[in-house]
Design a protein around this motif. Structure first.
Motif, short mmCIF file in Angstrom:
data_model
loop_
_atom_site.label_atom_id
_atom_site.label_comp_id
_atom_site.label_asym_id
_atom_site.label_seq_id
_atom_site.Cartn_x
_atom_site.Cartn_y
_atom_site.Cartn_z
N THR A 18 0.83 -1.20 0.00
CA THR A 18 0.00 0.00 0.00
C THR A 18 0.87 1.26 0.00
OG1 THR A 18 -1.69 -1.20 1.24
CG2 THR A 18 -1.86 1.20 1.21
N HIS A 66 -6.12 0.03 4.37
CA HIS A 66 -5.09 -0.94 4.75
C HIS A 66 -4.15 -0.36 5.79
CE1 HIS A 66 -6.63 -3.53 1.75
NE2 HIS A 66 -6.01 -3.01 0.71
N GLN A 120 -5.48 -2.90 -3.78
CA GLN A 120 -4.23 -2.99 -3.03
C GLN A 120 -3.76 -1.63 -2.51
OE1 GLN A 120 -3.11 -5.83 -2.17
NE2 GLN A 120 -4.40 -7.05 -3.51
N ALA A 121 -4.29 -0.54 -3.05
CA ALA A 121 -3.86 0.80 -2.64
C ALA A 121 -4.77 1.44 -1.61
CB ALA A 121 -3.77 1.69 -3.88
#
Length: 401
Positions: free
Chosen positions: A332, A380, A375-376
């Motif tokens: 991230t 997260h 995923q970014a």
């Protein structure tokens, strides 16, 4: 086409980067065409297949490289310096190829072992697999299946149903999710991938209704690590960790490609009304230094995380929660830093960056598209922070694995 002529599992990092150096200029030259067509061209795919770049995480038993994660990172990053869409497809295709270790050997051989151009693609969506004699009747509406137009096989992640339509529960009492593998010619692809960035990925989906899929062409992903004997050194590697590393490597490669283009431009560009070229401007010197430091720093953290993952797999066959969380944070962070590093350079390039023919415009769109992928997600960072402060964390395939 013929299979790659070398034993892919025997190649070292330098050899793989040399292969990227062969295929990279081809995909970069064809990137504008891929952007217009919204998929990689046959020529670009031939260049990638010719260097074995869709077989990086494929088990060696099926002709793959069975590559360690730090090498995978370096290879995907190197492809992305040429073209983000090609690198995205390489990362996605290899994540899917790692599934081969959990399939029936005959099916894995059919998809990859006997087909040097074999590519599996999948994406999210709504899908159900109703049990029937010898297999399942699959009804699906999927999307975001990167590489779907050059895939030879497609997959749907289905909610499993009994024959009467009631949900099938797993040992934990939760709905079973069963992945069904389907020959690409058996379904119709959509044509809706008209995105701002990563246009060349061809991230469309497919639809089917009550399509019969034999039992042996399905697998339950939640239990496959425990249910299957290991035939690959990558057996205990969670797919979401692969994607965290792979897509972060795409971002870093795009950023480095844009950085290199800016350095080349700065040698001679003199903005209108300015006394100095960009190369002579102290303010630009600072921008370049900060951008390089951000890219290098994020890359170093990502490499550290990938090395920890590889070490865990070698020592224990699984990744520890600490390693999973480190990969989550590093991936991230790398995507965010890569995007932040090149934004000022794009601005400073001025009107030179506006033209579609420039080396900036497509990379700028692509890196911002990477920054919107799962995923970014900034959440997260919250997950990692909560865990670091003693909070609970779940291995649900998003937060950890």
């Amino acid at each position: 086409m013929d299979a790659p002529s070398h034993d892919l599992a025997a190649l070292d990092t330098d050899a793989w980067l040399a292969r990227v150096a062969e295929a990279g200029p081809v995909v970069e030259r064809l990137a504008p065409e891929a952007d217009r067509a919204r998929r990689l061209s046959a020529e670009a795919m031939a260049a990638l297949h010719g260097q074995g770049l869709f077989r990086l995480l494929l088990p060696a038993a099926y002709g793959g490289a069975e590559m360690k994660l730090p090498v995978f990172l370096a290879v995907v990053e190197a492809v992305a310096r040429h073209d983000g869409s090609a690198a995205w497809c390489v990362a996605q295709g290899n994540g899917c190829a790692s599934l081969a270790g959990f399939l029936e050997p005959a099916l894995a051989q059919e998809i990859w072992g006997r087909d040097p151009s074999g590519v599996l693609a999948w994406g999210p969506g709504k899908a159900a697999a109703r049990a029937t004699d010898g297999g399942y009747a699959v009804t699906a509406r999927t999307g975001f299946a990167s590489g779907s137009h050059h895939a030879t096989w497609l997959a749907a992640h289905c909610t499993a149903l009994e024959n009467d339509g009631t949900p099938r529960l797993d040992a934990r009492g939760e709905p079973e999710i069963r992945t069904a593998l389907i020959p690409a010619g058996a379904v119709a692809l959509s044509d809706g991938w008209d995105a701002v960035g990563l246009r060349g990925t061809g991230s469309d989906g497919f639809a089917c209704d009550d399509l019969f899929v034999p039992e042996e062409r399905t697998v339950v992903r939640a239990t496959m690590i425990d249910d299957r004997p290991a035939i690959s050194s990558l057996h205990g590697m969670p797919l979401m960790s692969v994607y965290a590393i792979g897509f972060a490597a795409v971002a870093l490669g795009i950023a480095r490609g844009l950085f290199d283009a800016f350095v080349a431009l700065a040698q001679d560009k003199r903005p209108r009304g300015a006394r100095f070229t960009l190369q002579e401007n102290p303010a630009v010197h600072e921008e370049v230094a900060r951008a390089d430091a951000r890219i290098r720093g994020a890359r170093a953290f990502l490499v550290e995380a990938a090395e920890a993952g590889a070490a865990d797999l070698a020592a224990a066959g699984r990744m520890s929660v600490d390693t999973l969380m480190t990969i989550r944070l590093a991936g991230t962070h790398a995507i965010g830093e890569a995007k932040a590093a090149v934004d000022p350079l794009y601005d400073t390039a001025g009107t030179s960056a506006v033209m579609a023919s420039s080396p900036f415009e497509r990379r700028f769109r692509d890196i911002h598209a990477v920054g919107l992928q799962m995923q970014a997600r900034k959440t997260h960072l919250q997950t990692w922070g909560s865990w670091a402060l003693g909070g609970a964390v779940t291995s649900d395939g998003v937060n950890v694995g």
